[in-house]
Design an enzyme around this catalytic site. Structure first.
Site, PDB file in Angstrom:
ATOM      1  N   CYS A   1       0.841  -1.385   0.036  1.00  0.00           N
ATOM      2  CA  CYS A   1       0.083   0.168  -0.056  1.00  0.00           C
ATOM      3  C   CYS A   1       0.811   1.191   0.047  1.00  0.00           C
ATOM      4  O   CYS A   1       1.396   1.507   1.229  1.00  0.00           O
ATOM      5  CB  CYS A   1      -0.949  -0.012   1.334  1.00  0.00           C
ATOM      6  SG  CYS A   1      -1.936   1.615   1.293  1.00  0.00           S
TER       7      CYS A   1
ATOM      8  N   CYS B   1      -0.654   4.265   2.214  1.00  0.00           N
ATOM      9  CA  CYS B   1      -0.551   3.887   3.462  1.00  0.00           C
ATOM     10  C   CYS B   1       0.990   4.149   4.103  1.00  0.00           C
ATOM     11  O   CYS B   1       1.472   4.853   4.982  1.00  0.00           O
ATOM     12  CB  CYS B   1      -0.802   2.397   4.014  1.00  0.00           C
ATOM     13  SG  CYS B   1      -2.025   2.022   3.237  1.00  0.00           S
ATOM     14  N   ASP B   2       1.818   3.708   3.233  1.00  0.00           N
ATOM     15  CA  ASP B   2       3.510   3.709   4.029  1.00  0.00           C
ATOM     16  C   ASP B   2       4.576   4.472   2.962  1.00  0.00           C
ATOM     17  O   ASP B   2       5.508   4.581   3.435  1.00  0.00           O
ATOM     18  CB  ASP B   2       3.888   1.969   3.598  1.00  0.00           C
ATOM     19  CG  ASP B   2       3.171   0.932   4.346  1.00  0.00           C
ATOM     20  OD1 ASP B   2       2.286   1.751   5.620  1.00  0.00           O
ATOM     21  OD2 ASP B   2       3.006   0.085   4.031  1.00  0.00           O
TER      22      ASP B   2
END
Ligand code: NAP
Length: 310
Positions: free
Chosen positions: A139, A142-143
């Site tokens: 992701c 997200c990261d």
């Protein structure tokens, strides 16, 4: 609000991505007693997509998160009930369909729409599992920000690898796009964008055979698919976008699935079990497009209405 074991619902929707939320919107507007069950975060794959550029109505694109938020508020405005629960099995009892939940509860419904989507496929190489959340990610939204100013590898050659790889150029000092062939699979527009980006280095004909590090990822071992030659590439982030696996484990032995585990339906989105319909990315022949998932969610709900009318 939760689900009740005492109610016989008109329709239970499994999965809260674009297909499920659209089905929910239509069922709620049709005044069917409907509940949508979602085991994780609403939105599925779209919730972790940085920018959706090809959903009509948003000429400048829209973030996946915001699009899902809009789907959710629109469905809830018409009374859709959304409950965080995981469905682990499905069975038939006369005309009723029973949904077995992780909690042990059994929810009863006259009809079911399966919109459980798909999840990122794993590479299956040494180091992958070990370094999840320590450099390995599926992701980018997200990261990505964790990899500011350091080299990042993106694995895959499809739309996801290219779209998310472009997003990661905001953070990485360099983004290596690692693909097992020399031709990308992604839409031409995305290919052009990523291949011309100054921070992107395309490494064709390469597969990742190992991910190495101590506390966190430090490097990956690549193999050339033409010559078999091995090489090392120092990176701190490895983002894997090599396709999807359907979230249909709970349907094995219950409805017909194709050889890859996707739900087989007819043109009215009916599965092999009467009263059970399927829509979106979990369906055999799915295209992975939000616009298609939305259309299928709508069609499944209309078909459920007809089915309930007998
Ligand atoms: P995908 O289209 O299935 O592409 C997967 C990529 O990973 C392919 O390039 C494939 O290589 C490669 N691959 C597969 N297994 C591999 C392995 N074991 N090792 C190395 N490489 C491997 O998957 P996706 O990009 O995740 O997209 C999924 C669906 O969502 C697609 O239908 C896509 O169109 C859709 N999507 C659309 C958009 C958009 O419209 N903007 C954005 C994201 C996703 P080969 O090419 O050699 O097979």
């Amino acid at each position: 609000m939760g689900v009740s074991e005492d109610i016989l619902y008109d329709c239970v929707i499994v999965g809260g991505g674009p297909a499920g939320l659209t089905a929910g919107l239509y069922c709620a507007r049709a005044k069917l007693n409907t509940v949508l069950l979602e085991k994780g975060t609403l939105g599925g794959q779209i919730a972790i997509t940085d920018l959706v550029e090809n959903y009509p109505g948003f000429p400048d694109g829209i973030s996946g998160k915001e699009l899902i938020q809009r789907f959710k508020s629109q469905a809830e405005r018409f009374g859709l009930q959304i409950v965080r629960k995981e469905v682990t099995g499905l069975s038939k009892n006369g005309k009723e369909i029973h949904l077995h939940l992780r909690t042990g509860e059994v929810v009863r419904s006259k009809a079911v729409i399966v919109a459980s989507g798909a999840s990122p496929r794993r590479l299956g190489v040494p180091g992958e599992e070990e370094f999840i959340n320590r450099g390995v990610s599926y992701c980018a939204t997200c990261d990505g920000p964790l990899f500011e100013g350091v080299p990042i590898a993106v694995v895959g050659g499809g739309d996801s690898a290219c779209q998310e790889g472009l997003f990661l150029t905001r953070f990485g000092s360099v983004v290596y796009l690692i693909h097992r062939r020399d031709q990308l699979r992604a839409q031409k527009h995305l290919q052009e964008k990523i291949l011309s980006h100054p921070k992107v280095k395309f490494l064709p004909n390469k597969v990742v055979v190992e991910i190495k590090g101590s506390e966190a990822v430090e490097k990956i071992i690549l193999q050339d698919t033409k010559t078999g030659e091995l090489s090392e590439l120092p990176v701190e982030g490895v983002f894997i976008f090599i396709g999807l696996e359907p979230n249909t484990g709970f349907l094995r032995g219950v409805v017909d699935l194709d050889e890859r585990g996707y739900v087989i339906t007819d043109s009215k989105l009916r599965t092999s079990m009467e009263g059970v319909f399927a829509a979106g990315d979990c369906r055999s022949g799915s295209t992975g497009q939000v616009a298609v998932a939305v259309g299928e969610g709508c069609l499944a709900a209309l078909e459920v209405e007809k089915y309930l009318e007998g």
